[in-house]
Design a protein around this motif. Structure first.
Motif, PDB file in Angstrom:
ATOM      1  N   ALA A 281      22.912  21.492  47.913  1.00 35.58           N
ATOM      2  CA  ALA A 281      24.244  20.916  48.060  1.00 35.58           C
ATOM      3  C   ALA A 281      24.934  20.819  46.704  1.00 35.58           C
ATOM      4  CB  ALA A 281      24.155  19.533  48.702  1.00 35.58           C
ATOM      5  N   ALA A 282      26.184  21.262  46.654  1.00 35.71           N
ATOM      6  CA  ALA A 282      26.993  21.177  45.441  1.00 35.71           C
ATOM      7  C   ALA A 282      28.368  20.683  45.865  1.00 35.71           C
ATOM      8  CB  ALA A 282      27.092  22.536  44.750  1.00 35.71           C
ATOM      9  N   ASP A 283      28.580  19.371  45.722  1.00 34.85           N
ATOM     10  CA  ASP A 283      29.807  18.728  46.208  1.00 34.85           C
ATOM     11  C   ASP A 283      29.924  18.973  47.707  1.00 34.85           C
ATOM     12  OD1 ASP A 283      30.422  17.792  43.650  1.00 34.85           O
ATOM     13  OD2 ASP A 283      31.389  19.684  43.122  1.00 34.85           O
ATOM     14  N   ASP A 284      31.007  19.623  48.151  1.00 33.76           N
ATOM     15  CA  ASP A 284      31.200  19.877  49.576  1.00 33.76           C
ATOM     16  C   ASP A 284      30.730  21.267  49.974  1.00 33.76           C
ATOM     17  OD1 ASP A 284      32.337  17.369  49.991  1.00 33.76           O
ATOM     18  OD2 ASP A 284      34.343  18.080  49.453  1.00 33.76           O
ATOM     19  N   ASP A 285      30.043  21.943  49.072  1.00 31.60           N
ATOM     20  CA  ASP A 285      29.581  23.299  49.349  1.00 31.60           C
ATOM     21  C   ASP A 285      28.089  23.385  49.068  1.00 31.60           C
ATOM     22  OD1 ASP A 285      29.650  25.910  50.084  1.00 31.60           O
ATOM     23  OD2 ASP A 285      31.019  26.571  48.502  1.00 31.60           O
ATOM     24  N   PHE A 286      27.504  24.552  49.385  1.00 32.45           N
ATOM     25  CA  PHE A 286      26.100  24.803  49.103  1.00 32.45           C
ATOM     26  C   PHE A 286      25.991  26.110  48.339  1.00 32.45           C
ATOM     27  CE2 PHE A 286      25.698  21.677  52.331  1.00 32.45           C
ATOM     28  CZ  PHE A 286      24.409  21.167  52.292  1.00 32.45           C
ATOM     29  N   GLU A 287      25.025  26.159  47.419  1.00 27.28           N
ATOM     30  CA  GLU A 287      24.778  27.410  46.710  1.00 27.28           C
ATOM     31  C   GLU A 287      23.308  27.774  46.843  1.00 27.28           C
ATOM     32  OE1 GLU A 287      23.954  26.375  42.129  1.00 27.28           O
ATOM     33  OE2 GLU A 287      26.036  26.064  42.743  1.00 27.28           O
ATOM     34  N   CYS A 288      23.036  29.071  46.927  1.00 27.70           N
ATOM     35  CA  CYS A 288      21.666  29.548  47.067  1.00 27.70           C
ATOM     36  C   CYS A 288      20.941  29.407  45.734  1.00 27.70           C
ATOM     37  CB  CYS A 288      21.656  30.998  47.523  1.00 27.70           C
ATOM     38  SG  CYS A 288      19.990  31.675  47.726  1.00 27.70           S
ATOM     39  N   VAL A 289      19.786  28.735  45.758  1.00 30.86           N
ATOM     40  CA  VAL A 289      19.019  28.536  44.524  1.00 30.86           C
ATOM     41  C   VAL A 289      17.712  29.321  44.529  1.00 30.86           C
ATOM     42  CG1 VAL A 289      20.017  26.291  44.028  1.00 30.86           C
ATOM     43  CG2 VAL A 289      17.983  26.420  45.464  1.00 30.86           C
ATOM     44  N   ALA A 290      17.362  29.907  45.680  1.00 25.15           N
ATOM     45  CA  ALA A 290      16.132  30.699  45.732  1.00 25.15           C
ATOM     46  C   ALA A 290      16.138  31.573  46.979  1.00 25.15           C
ATOM     47  CB  ALA A 290      14.894  29.795  45.744  1.00 25.15           C
ATOM     48  N   VAL A 291      15.564  32.755  46.835  1.00 31.47           N
ATOM     49  CA  VAL A 291      15.323  33.654  47.964  1.00 31.47           C
ATOM     50  C   VAL A 291      13.838  33.975  47.963  1.00 31.47           C
ATOM     51  CG1 VAL A 291      15.805  35.879  49.028  1.00 31.47           C
ATOM     52  CG2 VAL A 291      17.641  34.642  47.864  1.00 31.47           C
ATOM     53  N   LEU A 292      13.152  33.577  49.017  1.00 30.89           N
ATOM     54  CA  LEU A 292      11.701  33.743  49.113  1.00 30.89           C
ATOM     55  C   LEU A 292      11.386  34.924  50.020  1.00 30.89           C
ATOM     56  CD1 LEU A 292      10.805  29.966  49.641  1.00 30.89           C
ATOM     57  CD2 LEU A 292      11.276  31.172  47.506  1.00 30.89           C
ATOM     58  N   GLN A 293      10.635  35.869  49.486  1.00 30.40           N
ATOM     59  CA  GLN A 293      10.280  37.066  50.240  1.00 30.40           C
ATOM     60  C   GLN A 293       8.780  37.291  50.169  1.00 30.40           C
ATOM     61  OE1 GLN A 293      12.987  39.689  48.081  1.00 30.40           O
ATOM     62  NE2 GLN A 293      14.250  39.895  49.928  1.00 30.40           N
ATOM     63  N   GLY A 294       8.250  37.978  51.137  1.00 36.13           N
ATOM     64  CA  GLY A 294       6.812  38.209  51.163  1.00 36.13           C
ATOM     65  C   GLY A 294       6.297  38.544  52.545  1.00 36.13           C
ATOM     66  N   HIS A 295       7.072  38.219  53.572  1.00 36.93           N
ATOM     67  CA  HIS A 295       6.671  38.521  54.943  1.00 36.93           C
ATOM     68  C   HIS A 295       7.044  39.953  55.307  1.00 36.93           C
ATOM     69  CE1 HIS A 295       5.461  34.446  55.910  1.00 36.93           C
ATOM     70  NE2 HIS A 295       6.578  33.999  55.364  1.00 36.93           N
ATOM     71  N   THR A 296       6.308  40.509  56.247  1.00 31.04           N
ATOM     72  CA  THR A 296       6.564  41.881  56.697  1.00 31.04           C
ATOM     73  C   THR A 296       7.258  41.920  58.055  1.00 31.04           C
ATOM     74  OG1 THR A 296       4.354  42.008  57.692  1.00 31.04           O
ATOM     75  CG2 THR A 296       4.589  42.783  55.414  1.00 31.04           C
ATOM     76  N   GLN A 297       7.425  40.758  58.683  1.00 29.66           N
ATOM     77  CA  GLN A 297       8.112  40.672  59.971  1.00 29.66           C
ATOM     78  C   GLN A 297       9.094  39.504  59.934  1.00 29.66           C
ATOM     79  OE1 GLN A 297       7.819  42.888  62.437  1.00 29.66           O
ATOM     80  NE2 GLN A 297       6.284  44.063  61.307  1.00 29.66           N
ATOM     81  N   ASP A 298       9.766  39.271  61.067  1.00 35.91           N
ATOM     82  CA  ASP A 298      10.740  38.175  61.167  1.00 35.91           C
ATOM     83  C   ASP A 298      10.133  36.861  60.698  1.00 35.91           C
ATOM     84  OD1 ASP A 298      11.808  40.254  62.603  1.00 35.91           O
ATOM     85  OD2 ASP A 298      12.373  39.069  64.338  1.00 35.91           O
ATOM     86  N   VAL A 299      10.934  36.032  60.032  1.00 36.49           N
ATOM     87  CA  VAL A 299      10.562  34.648  59.758  1.00 36.49           C
ATOM     88  C   VAL A 299      11.366  33.794  60.757  1.00 36.49           C
ATOM     89  CG1 VAL A 299      10.385  32.815  58.046  1.00 36.49           C
ATOM     90  CG2 VAL A 299      10.278  35.213  57.332  1.00 36.49           C
ATOM     91  N   LYS A 300      10.653  33.175  61.692  1.00 37.34           N
ATOM     92  CA  LYS A 300      11.350  32.517  62.808  1.00 37.34           C
ATOM     93  C   LYS A 300      11.462  31.013  62.668  1.00 37.34           C
ATOM     94  CE  LYS A 300      10.277  36.084  66.197  1.00 37.34           C
ATOM     95  NZ  LYS A 300       9.745  36.391  67.534  1.00 37.34           N
TER      96      LYS A 300
END
Length: 301
Positions: A281-300
């Motif tokens: 959360a950044a004031d009234d908005d949100f910013e992406c702070v991390a992208v986690l990758q490693g799975h080979t199929q959908d993350v549900k």
């Protein structure tokens, strides 16, 4: 785990905590609320050591020194697993951090706190603590059935309003409002008026495809939605009205689920694109702070 001021803190929801406390006689539920709140309702056989006090203005003020002294005196065994809870799971985060810094490495914050415990219809007790101090190697004598829900599930109402398949429902932190979302691209908020359920609000217009998941922020004043259109939306309650405050874009495919951290500052989303995004959360908005990758199929979830 989550991060609180650079200290990694383990966290569990009340269902997970209840299951462990029920089966492990060495596990301890530590309630950090003020004594008056504790005596109105608490987890059976829990220990009460307040970490905050309520000022005359009604604000919560930390009493870390007193809390730390009482912890050292009353809970000398640092190898036990301590489930730390408050009203909603927010203030207990700070107390959990203090305990970790004191060397209590098996400290676990209870997401949702006593509100979630009571809303899950787990047994509760009233009055002063029945256990005040635990010596090393001392166990809490309990009947395992004390932690087994005694309620019988009975279908009482059918909520109608969505025009297509419903994908997800979620209770508000206080347990008074139920959110539902579905293939009709909308979210509906339901409340019980004492006799029946009624739809209090319909949130729509943010998504162009199915709303797959809806999640409440810990304070109950925000909702997050995940959609097959590849976006998430955050909704905010102000002056009794819900409105969309922002849209989170970045996933390359259907977003399957969203989840808040106990502080309400972080939001995680996962997708068919095999990734998890963490938003802050950044004031009234949100910013992406991390992208986690490693799975080979959908993350549900």
């Amino acid at each position: 785990t989550i991060e609180a001021k650079s200290i990694p803190i383990s966290a569990m929801n009340v269902v997970q905590a209840n299951a462990i406390i029920r089966d492990d006689p060495d596990a301890v539920y530590l309630d950090i609320r003020i004594r008056a709140d504790y005596e109105q309702g608490h987890v059976p056989n829990s220990i009460n050591i307040p970490a905050f006090v309520r000022t005359e203005e009604g604000e919560m003020q930390e009493v870390r020194d007193s809390f730390s002294r009482q912890i050292s005196k009353k809970l000398p065994d640092k190898t036990r697993r301590y489930f730390v809870g408050c009203t909603s799971g927010v203030l207990s985060l700070e107390a959990s951090k203090w305990m970790l810094e004191m060397g209590y490495q098996n400290t676990v914050n209870v997401n949702g706190g006593f509100q979630a415990w009571a809303a899950s219809q787990f047994p509760t007790a009233q009055g002063p603590p029945t256990v005040d101090t635990l010596a090393e190697n001392q166990t809490i004598s309990t009947d395992a059935t004390d932690f087994v829900p005694r309620a019988t599930l009975t279908r009482t109402h059918e909520l109608k309003g969505h025009t297509e398949r419903v994908w997800c429902v979620a209770w508000s932190p206080c347990g008074q409002t139920l959110a539902s979302c579905g293939a009709d691209k909308s979210v509906r908020l339901w409340r019980h008026d004492g006799t029946t359920w009624a739809c209090q609000a319909v949130l729509e217009g943010a998504h162009t495809r199915t709303v797959r998941c809806v999640a409440w922020a810990p304070g109950g004043g925000k909702l997050a939605t995940a959609s097959f259109d590849g976006t998430c939306a955050v909704w905010t309650l102000a002056d009794g009205e819900w409105s969309q405050s922002c849209t989170l874009q970045g996933h390359e495919n259907e977003v399957k689920s969203v989840a808040w951290d106990p502080s309400g500052r972080l939001l995680a989303s996962c997708s068919r694109d095999k990734s998890v995004w963490v938003w802050e959360a950044a004031d009234d908005d949100f910013e992406c702070v991390a992208v986690l990758q490693g799975h080979t199929q959908d993350v549900k979830m």
